[in-house]
Each structure stands twice: as C-alpha cells, then as structure tokens.
Design a protein around this motif. Structure first.
Motif, PDB file in Angstrom:
ATOM      1  N   ALA A 137       0.784  -1.283   0.054  1.00  0.00           N
ATOM      2  CA  ALA A 137      -0.073  -0.066  -0.078  1.00  0.00           C
ATOM      3  C   ALA A 137       1.072   1.320   0.018  1.00  0.00           C
ATOM      4  O   ALA A 137       0.338   2.540   0.258  1.00  0.00           O
ATOM      5  N   SER A 138       2.272   0.929  -0.267  1.00  0.00           N
ATOM      6  CA  SER A 138       3.113   2.384  -0.345  1.00  0.00           C
ATOM      7  C   SER A 138       4.311   1.873  -1.006  1.00  0.00           C
ATOM      8  O   SER A 138       4.790   0.642  -1.330  1.00  0.00           O
ATOM      9  N   GLU A 141       3.454  -0.620  -3.652  1.00  0.00           N
ATOM     10  CA  GLU A 141       2.385   0.001  -4.237  1.00  0.00           C
ATOM     11  C   GLU A 141       2.716   0.017  -5.659  1.00  0.00           C
ATOM     12  O   GLU A 141       1.784  -0.118  -6.601  1.00  0.00           O
ATOM     13  N   ASP A 171      -0.445  -4.717   4.409  1.00  0.00           N
ATOM     14  CA  ASP A 171       0.267  -3.484   4.827  1.00  0.00           C
ATOM     15  C   ASP A 171      -0.219  -3.059   6.122  1.00  0.00           C
ATOM     16  O   ASP A 171      -1.472  -3.481   6.376  1.00  0.00           O
ATOM     17  N   LEU A 172       0.862  -2.614   6.978  1.00  0.00           N
ATOM     18  CA  LEU A 172       0.344  -2.389   8.397  1.00  0.00           C
ATOM     19  C   LEU A 172      -0.667  -1.244   8.072  1.00  0.00           C
ATOM     20  O   LEU A 172      -1.588  -0.719   9.260  1.00  0.00           O
ATOM     21  N   ASP A 173      -0.465  -0.245   7.119  1.00  0.00           N
ATOM     22  CA  ASP A 173      -1.567   1.002   7.071  1.00  0.00           C
ATOM     23  C   ASP A 173      -3.000   0.500   6.513  1.00  0.00           C
ATOM     24  O   ASP A 173      -3.085   0.535   4.860  1.00  0.00           O
ATOM     25  N   GLY A 174      -3.732   0.188   7.010  1.00  0.00           N
ATOM     26  CA  GLY A 174      -5.063  -0.523   6.627  1.00  0.00           C
ATOM     27  C   GLY A 174      -5.871   0.833   5.810  1.00  0.00           C
ATOM     28  O   GLY A 174      -6.570   0.297   4.967  1.00  0.00           O
ATOM     29  N   ALA A 175      -5.686   2.026   6.476  1.00  0.00           N
ATOM     30  CA  ALA A 175      -6.573   3.125   5.739  1.00  0.00           C
ATOM     31  C   ALA A 175      -6.101   3.135   4.385  1.00  0.00           C
ATOM     32  O   ALA A 175      -6.819   3.471   3.433  1.00  0.00           O
ATOM     33  N   ARG A 176      -4.781   3.410   4.361  1.00  0.00           N
ATOM     34  CA  ARG A 176      -4.168   3.612   2.859  1.00  0.00           C
ATOM     35  C   ARG A 176      -4.528   2.369   1.763  1.00  0.00           C
ATOM     36  O   ARG A 176      -4.936   2.538   0.953  1.00  0.00           O
ATOM     37  N   SER A 201      -7.109   0.388   2.115  1.00  0.00           N
ATOM     38  CA  SER A 201      -8.300   0.452   1.910  1.00  0.00           C
ATOM     39  C   SER A 201      -8.791   1.429   0.806  1.00  0.00           C
ATOM     40  O   SER A 201      -9.599   1.408  -0.301  1.00  0.00           O
ATOM     41  N   ALA A 245      -4.985  -5.548   6.374  1.00  0.00           N
ATOM     42  CA  ALA A 245      -4.043  -4.815   7.345  1.00  0.00           C
ATOM     43  C   ALA A 245      -3.548  -5.879   7.933  1.00  0.00           C
ATOM     44  O   ALA A 245      -3.780  -6.627   8.678  1.00  0.00           O
ATOM     45  N   ASN A 272       0.757  -6.773  10.492  1.00  0.00           N
ATOM     46  CA  ASN A 272       1.937  -6.241  10.641  1.00  0.00           C
ATOM     47  C   ASN A 272       2.949  -7.942  10.044  1.00  0.00           C
ATOM     48  O   ASN A 272       2.389  -8.890  10.532  1.00  0.00           O
TER      49      ASN A 272
END
Length: 256
Positions: A14-15, A19, A37-42, A44, A58, A60
């Motif tokens: 996600a980054s 990404e 990815d740890l960043d679930g908001a990104r 999603s 999401a 770790n």
C-alpha cells in the motif's frame, strides 16, 4: 512466467515500491493483488480506487499468523498465489552508541522482525500456496522476490539493524532457491539503492541531497515505477533465479 491471469501477494503493497508494483502488475494483466500492509486506511483507499482485483489486508508482517491469514484471504478471493514480493520494511535508524547510551535492543529487534522475519513469513505462506499450483511447461509454479538493500553492502552510520536485516535476506537467497527449486518456485533478491519512497520522507533533506550528489547517472533517486518494471522482468524471465541484483545505477552509499 506470464503475468496475465496471475495473482501477486505483496507485503508493503500500500506504499512505496510495493504499491508501485501492485499498480504495475495490474496494468500488465494480473488477475489480483493481495496487498499486505500495516496501513489499513491507505490499503482500503487504494482498494476503493482499483476495485476487486486489489485486496487490501491490514497486517504487521512480523506476525506469522497474520501473514498466513492474509495469504488465506488471497486464496479465498482469487484461488491462487503465483508471485510474492516482500517489500515491507522499516528503517529504524539507531547508533550502537549514542548520547543516550547503547542501542535499545527492542529497537534492533523491531527492525529485524519486520524486515527479516516479515520476509520469511511471506515466503513460507506464499510458497506453500504456490506449491499447489499446476506447473507451466518449464515446471514453474511460482516466483518469490525478496528485497534487500544497498545497505546490505554499504551500510551507513546508524544503520546497523537495517543493514543486518537486509544482509540476512541476501544470505538466504541461495539456500531458499536450492530448496524451492524442487517445487518449481524461483527465488530472487533485489537490492535497491536510494528510491524516492515514503521511507526517505523521514530522512533530513541533507541526507537525500547527499545521495543525489553521490549518484553518477542518472543524478537522482530511483523511481518506484522503475523497480516495478524490473520486478516484471524477473517474473517474466525464468532465467532469473538464485541471485541478488543490485538495482542502484551504480550508487555507493555515503558514510552517513
């Protein structure tokens, strides 16, 4: 291996480099991306943008059970895993000796667990799934691409944890390839140099300026899309196996 119709699991999907690889492979005809990815908001947000072919999970990557659950979710959605790219990493800069005293070992452990354990967690779960794939004409069932770093060879001051974790990934490339060859699974490690990704957003401007100054040609940091293009070449060409490729335009990292 042809990319069309294949499913790619990407940690750090996600980054940054992960990404970029996700977007690139979808444009190349991949049937699905499992973005861990740890960043679930990104994750999603990207899933909403790209649609059902991008599954954001999401997680770790240091959590063995969490990574297995993510691969299981990918199998449930897409039915297979063909490629795994271990792009999740943290920098965790810290000197062995600083004004505050010796390096806190929990900081060292965190970097090793994310960068090294996370790579192994993805490989073990993805390889098990790949081993059940029908082989192609070459007997190939899957491809694992692990990410090391130029810091595995020329670690900078404050990179003892990061360099150690990335050097370990280089070291396990050949034994992994030798083991998984019997399953028709290729293993390749890429050691990128300095790429313009969120990891470098944490660095002071003078650090990036020093890296650009040390570059010969092109005189800039790498682009995430350039890594994605190289990852595609590795997947497509079956002669890539058991090697670590430095991918840095000849950059030698400065001391600090």
């Amino acid at each position: 291996m042809e990319i069309n119709g294949k499913v790619i699991a990407i940690s750090g999907g996600a980054s940054g480099l992960g990404e970029a690889a996700a977007r690139y492979f979808l444009q190349a005809g991949a049937a699905g991306i499992v973005a861990i990815d740890l960043d679930g908001a990104r994750g999603s947000a990207i899933e909403e943008e790209l649609g059902d072919k991008y599954l954001a999970v999401a997680c770790n990557v240091a959590d063995t059970d969490g990574v297995q659950a993510a691969i299981d979710a990918g199998l449930e959605r897409f039915g297979r895993i063909d490629v795994a790219i271990a792009a999740a990493a943290i920098a965790g800069p810290a000197k062995l000796l600083s004004r505050k005293g010796p390096i806190p070992m929990d900081r060292f452990d965190q970097v090793v667990k994310v960068n090294l354990y996370g790579t192994v967690n993805l490989a073990r779960s993805a390889a098990m799934a790949m081993s059940r794939n029908e082989p192609n004409a070459d007997g190939e069932r899957g491809v694992i691409i692990n990410l090391a770093s130029g810091a595995a060879y020329e670690g900078q001051v404050g990179q003892i944890a990061y360099s150690a974790s990335k050097a370990a990934i280089v070291g396990m490339t050949l034994p992994l390839m030798r083991e998984l060859a019997g399953h028709g699974i290729r293993v390749v490690t890429v050691a990128p140099g300095a790429f313009d990704t969120p990891m470098y957003e944490q660095a002071p401007p003078e650090v990036k300026e020093g890296i650009v100054a040390a570059s010969l040609f092109p005189k800039r940091m790498g682009k995430a899309s350039e890594f994605a293009s190289f990852a595609e070449e590795i997947v497509r060409n079956p002669m890539h196996n058991g090697r670590t490729y430095r991918f840095d335009a000849g950059l030698m990292l400065p001391v600090s």
